[in-house]
Design an enzyme around this catalytic site. Structure first.
Site, short mmCIF file in Angstrom:
data_model
loop_
_atom_site.label_atom_id
_atom_site.label_comp_id
_atom_site.label_asym_id
_atom_site.label_seq_id
_atom_site.Cartn_x
_atom_site.Cartn_y
_atom_site.Cartn_z
N SER A 64 0.82 -1.21 0.00
CA SER A 64 0.00 0.00 0.00
C SER A 64 0.85 1.27 0.00
O SER A 64 1.82 1.37 0.76
CB SER A 64 -0.93 0.02 1.22
OG SER A 64 -1.65 1.23 1.27
N LYS A 104 -13.66 -4.02 1.43
CA LYS A 104 -14.50 -2.86 1.12
C LYS A 104 -16.00 -3.15 1.24
O LYS A 104 -16.76 -2.32 1.74
CB LYS A 104 -14.19 -2.33 -0.28
CG LYS A 104 -12.81 -1.69 -0.40
CD LYS A 104 -12.61 -1.11 -1.80
CE LYS A 104 -11.26 -0.46 -1.94
NZ LYS A 104 -11.08 0.16 -3.27
N ASP A 149 -24.62 8.57 0.27
CA ASP A 149 -25.23 8.17 -1.00
C ASP A 149 -24.22 7.60 -1.98
O ASP A 149 -24.54 6.71 -2.77
CB ASP A 149 -25.94 9.37 -1.64
CG ASP A 149 -27.17 9.81 -0.85
OD1 ASP A 149 -27.67 9.00 -0.04
OD2 ASP A 149 -27.62 10.96 -1.04
N ASP A 166 -13.36 6.68 -4.35
CA ASP A 166 -12.78 6.32 -5.64
C ASP A 166 -13.38 7.12 -6.80
O ASP A 166 -12.66 7.50 -7.73
CB ASP A 166 -12.96 4.82 -5.90
CG ASP A 166 -12.00 3.97 -5.10
OD1 ASP A 166 -10.93 4.48 -4.70
OD2 ASP A 166 -12.31 2.79 -4.85
N GLY A 190 -14.50 -3.52 -18.23
CA GLY A 190 -14.50 -4.13 -16.91
C GLY A 190 -15.78 -3.87 -16.16
O GLY A 190 -16.39 -2.80 -16.29
N ASN A 203 -17.50 -6.07 -20.88
CA ASN A 203 -16.89 -7.03 -19.96
C ASN A 203 -16.95 -8.42 -20.58
O ASN A 203 -17.89 -8.77 -21.29
CB ASN A 203 -17.64 -7.03 -18.62
CG ASN A 203 -16.88 -7.78 -17.55
OD1 ASN A 203 -15.76 -7.42 -17.20
ND2 ASN A 203 -17.47 -8.83 -17.01
N ARG A 204 -15.92 -9.23 -20.31
CA ARG A 204 -15.90 -10.60 -20.86
C ARG A 204 -17.15 -11.38 -20.44
O ARG A 204 -17.78 -12.05 -21.24
CB ARG A 204 -14.64 -11.33 -20.38
CG ARG A 204 -13.37 -10.87 -21.06
CD ARG A 204 -12.22 -11.75 -20.63
NE ARG A 204 -10.95 -11.28 -21.14
CZ ARG A 204 -10.49 -11.51 -22.35
NH1 ARG A 204 -11.23 -12.19 -23.21
NH2 ARG A 204 -9.31 -11.06 -22.73
N THR A 205 -17.47 -11.30 -19.13
CA THR A 205 -18.68 -11.94 -18.63
C THR A 205 -19.83 -10.95 -18.76
O THR A 205 -19.98 -10.04 -17.94
CB THR A 205 -18.51 -12.37 -17.16
OG1 THR A 205 -17.32 -13.15 -17.02
CG2 THR A 205 -19.70 -13.19 -16.69
N ILE A 209 -7.03 2.84 -14.74
CA ILE A 209 -6.97 3.05 -13.29
C ILE A 209 -5.82 2.28 -12.65
O ILE A 209 -5.48 2.52 -11.50
CB ILE A 209 -8.30 2.72 -12.60
CG1 ILE A 209 -8.60 1.22 -12.65
CG2 ILE A 209 -9.44 3.51 -13.21
CD1 ILE A 209 -9.74 0.81 -11.74
#
Length: 293
Positions: free
Chosen positions: A26, A77, A89, A113, A137, A161-163, A231
């Protein structure tokens, strides 16, 4: 004779943390301790290695440990979101908490974020706003990006996204203007996109090489005015950004998002809103072993 000496209560030094596992990598302690020194503040910011099994007990003992709040990273998280007494919110929409603080005895949580993503682009490419965004993603990181883009008024946000099912679930959660696009037809959106964002870990140091080489983005079909951002910040210039640069496109790396997202927590715990400066960036780059900047 009556002793009128009044004993002054010793002021507590604010203590904050970053918690996760693993935590040794980190950069948060470097960032926050840089600011503590820069602003000549008394305070501590410590890394805490805590497993998933230990996390609930860790949160319930924060005040006893002398902490006024802290940051939460992987894999905690979502658990922090469920355990916080109050979520704002932003955290509620993203479904995860990465910043905790106390209001009285109430443990409060937010997610910084989305702010970090937008502030990074505001700082590095002030004219980044557009109509159409293409986002690769559909993991936890994508939720913050979708929130930020929706807040900034993008008229069309294409999620790839792949899925496909995961992307569809996110699109349903956030609603319009988020829509799902097929992974192998992403190139059809590229020529319309004003902003292209990679939120996947593809290209990250230690990521699967086979997966990295299969990840593609046909940048020669992209608008010459498009902005490309990733990112991921290790490495600083990912293969995704390298390909964009090779086609002459503007790029923004992910380090600024990390630096800017730290601002909100620091202000909560230590009472000053810090600035993200070239000196801070240089310090973290040096710690990363990067020479660019």
């Amino acid at each position: 004779m009556v002793n009128l000496t009044i004993k002054r209560e010793k002021k507590k030094i604010p203590r904050a943390f970053v918690v996760g596992t693993p935590i040794h990598h980190s950069k948060s302690p470097k960032i926050h301790n840089f600011w503590l020194k820069q602003y000549d503040l008394q305070g501590e910011y410590l890394a805490q290695e805590v497993t998933s099994e230990e996390f609930r007990d860790f949160l319930t003992s924060l005040k006893r440990r002398g902490f006024c709040g802290g940051n939460v990273t992987l894999p905690h998280k979502q658990e922090a979101f469920h355990l916080a007494n109050y979520k704002d919110d932003v955290a509620t929409m993203i479904g995860a908490v990465n910043t905790l603080w106390y209001e009285g005895d109430k443990l409060c949580g937010t997610n910084s974020d989305a702010y970090g993503f937008s502030a990074n682009l505001d700082d590095s490419a002030p004219d980044w706003m557009g109509e159409t965004a293409l986002v690769f993603g559909a993991g936890g990181a994508a939720r913050a990006i979708l929130y930020a883009l929706k807040k900034r008024g993008f008229e069309r946000i294409c999620l790839v996204n792949r899925t496909k099912q995961r992307a569809e679930s996110l699109a349903e959660h956030f609603g319009k203007p988020v829509e799902v696009c097929d992974w192998y037809k992403a190139h059809e959106i590229l020529y319309q996109a004003d902003l292209i964002v990679n939120t996947t870990s593809v290209g990250m140091i230690n990521s699967n090489e086979k997966e990295s080489t299969s990840f593609f983005c046909d940048f020669h079909k992209t608008k010459t005015t498009a902005l490309v951002t990733d990112i991921v910040y290790t490495p600083l210039v990912t293969p995704f950004l390298q390909r964009a640069k090779a086609h002459g496109l503007r790029t923004v790396d992910g380090l600024g998002m990390l630096l800017h997202q730290a601002v909100l927590g620091f202000e909560r715990w230590f009472g000053i809103r810090p600035r993200v400066t070239k000196a801070l960036r240089a310090t973290i780059l040096q710690d990363m072993g990067e020479k660019r900047g």
